[in-house]
Design an enzyme around this catalytic site. Structure first.
Site, short mmCIF file in Angstrom:
data_model
loop_
_atom_site.label_atom_id
_atom_site.label_comp_id
_atom_site.label_asym_id
_atom_site.label_seq_id
_atom_site.Cartn_x
_atom_site.Cartn_y
_atom_site.Cartn_z
N LEU A 81 5.30 2.13 -2.56
CA LEU A 81 4.51 3.09 -3.34
C LEU A 81 3.68 3.99 -2.43
O LEU A 81 3.40 3.65 -1.28
CB LEU A 81 3.61 2.31 -4.31
CG LEU A 81 4.38 1.42 -5.29
CD1 LEU A 81 3.47 0.40 -5.94
CD2 LEU A 81 5.08 2.26 -6.35
N PRO A 82 3.24 5.14 -2.95
CA PRO A 82 2.58 6.15 -2.10
C PRO A 82 1.17 5.82 -1.63
O PRO A 82 0.76 6.29 -0.57
CB PRO A 82 2.56 7.40 -2.99
CG PRO A 82 3.57 7.16 -4.05
CD PRO A 82 3.57 5.69 -4.28
N ASN A 86 -1.94 3.46 -6.32
CA ASN A 86 -0.65 3.20 -6.96
C ASN A 86 -0.34 1.71 -6.96
O ASN A 86 0.17 1.17 -7.95
CB ASN A 86 0.48 3.96 -6.26
CG ASN A 86 0.42 5.45 -6.48
OD1 ASN A 86 0.49 6.23 -5.54
ND2 ASN A 86 0.28 5.89 -7.72
N THR A 112 2.39 1.48 2.54
CA THR A 112 1.37 1.53 3.58
C THR A 112 0.04 1.84 2.92
O THR A 112 -0.17 2.95 2.43
CB THR A 112 1.70 2.59 4.64
OG1 THR A 112 2.95 2.26 5.26
CG2 THR A 112 0.62 2.66 5.70
N LYS A 187 0.55 -1.87 10.96
CA LYS A 187 1.14 -0.56 10.67
C LYS A 187 0.15 0.56 10.96
O LYS A 187 0.51 1.59 11.56
CB LYS A 187 1.57 -0.52 9.21
CG LYS A 187 2.09 0.84 8.70
CD LYS A 187 3.38 1.24 9.39
CE LYS A 187 3.85 2.63 8.95
NZ LYS A 187 4.35 2.66 7.57
N LYS A 262 -2.51 10.71 5.78
CA LYS A 262 -2.89 9.60 4.89
C LYS A 262 -3.10 8.32 5.70
O LYS A 262 -4.11 7.62 5.54
CB LYS A 262 -1.80 9.39 3.85
CG LYS A 262 -1.93 8.09 3.06
CD LYS A 262 -0.57 7.58 2.61
CE LYS A 262 -0.60 6.10 2.33
NZ LYS A 262 0.74 5.54 2.09
#
Length: 312
Positions: A81-82, A86, A112, A187, A262
């Site tokens: 998912l973004p 979300n 992420t 990450k 982001k």
């Protein structure tokens, strides 16, 4: 934690057990390819995405109308998912995954997001007797397509081992990073370093060209010297040095500037929370935000080279 019944597994040629019925939520640029690889490996998929065309493009999967329906007839769910919000909505919102997940269900979030949100989701899942791990990925769209992603997994050793065979259907490396949230931490650290190294590579090559150096000659020198890095050798931001990279394709495809911004924002937020000093990460975040402000949201993040050159 309940033991999952043997009927939910298939046995591969290696003797490893893996889930036969899988739920997948989020069929975007990454998730769509990941889901296709699961289908290729013989998994039966139940899927959901708010984008109906993304669902229609995935042949061979059973589509449903909500995250809650995805989890009804499966024992493992993968989400891609973004954003953090979300993930919260899909798992803990109305008609969310946790509203209908059976005890013992394994939830794997490959989005992420903020590591602390992953930890909150794990605690929520625990209230329902449900397993939760975070498993963000590295490698980009091409690796998702080719099934060569690297998964960075945060969760208990038991849940990691349970998820590993399934993740190996979508990736070539599956690494246990520690408790829940540590996959996200790995990450964000990796992507922050990538952004910084790409900015440095772009600066160096711009300077070299202004001094009169041929960019290909400089690349040959750098990539056989101490300045060598992934950004210079594998993903060079200067058009024409490498053929099969976004910089030689008008910066189309690849890892978008908005996505890099982001991730840097998430790293900034996490660093603030734990009082870590990240001056270069913060500067990289501001640079990529400036590129977005110029309207280059969808350009690959290596477009920073053009920004440094003064392109508007």
């Amino acid at each position: 934690m309940n033991v999952l019944p043997a009927s939910l597994f298939i046995r591969q040629a290696t003797g490893t057990r893996c889930f036969s019925r899988v739920g997948f939520i989020g069929l975007g640029n990454m998730g769509g390819h990941m889901a296709r690889n699961l289908l290729k490996k013989g998994h039966k998929l139940t899927v959901f995405d708010v984008n109906e065309s993304a669902v229609m493009n995935l042949t061979g999967a059973n589509s449903v109308a909500s995250p809650a329906e995805v989890v009804k007839d499966v024992e493992v769910v993968v989400s891609m998912l973004p954003s953090s919000q979300n993930v919260v909505d899909v798992y803990n919102g109305q008609n969310g995954v946790l509203s209908s997940a059976k005890k013992g269900t394994l939830l794997i979030d490959s989005s992420t997001i903020d590591p602390f949100v992953s930890q909150i989701m794990a605690k929520e899942a625990e209230k329902f007797g449900v397993r939760f791990i975070d498993g963000p990925v590295s490698g980009g769209v091409n690796a998702a397509k080719d099934g060569t992603l690297t998964f960075m997994v945060g969760g208990s050793k038991e849940n990691f081992e349970l998820a590993k065979p399934l993740l190996e259907s979508m990736g070539s490396r599956v690494i246990h990073c520690g408790d829940v949230g540590m996959g996200q931490a790995a990450k964000l650290c990796n992507n922050m370093l990538l952004a910084i190294s790409m900015a440095g590579t772009a600066e160096a090559f711009n300077l070299g060209q202004k001094l009169g150096l041929d960019a290909k000659v400089l690349a040959e020198i750098v990539n056989s010297s101490s300045g060598r890095c992934w950004s210079s050798e594998v993903y060079n931001p200067v058009p024409g040095i490498l053929d099969n990279v976004p910089s030689s394709k008008n910066y189309e495809g690849g890892f978008g500037t908005a996505l890099m911004a982001k991730d840097l924002g998430l790293a900034q937020s996490a660093a603030t929370r734990v009082e870590a000093t990240i001056p270069l990460g913060s500067l990289a975040h501001q640079i990529f935000r400036a590129i977005i402000g110029l309207g280059h949201t969808k350009k690959d993040f290596s477009y920073i080279y053009q920004f440094i050159k003064g392109q508007k």
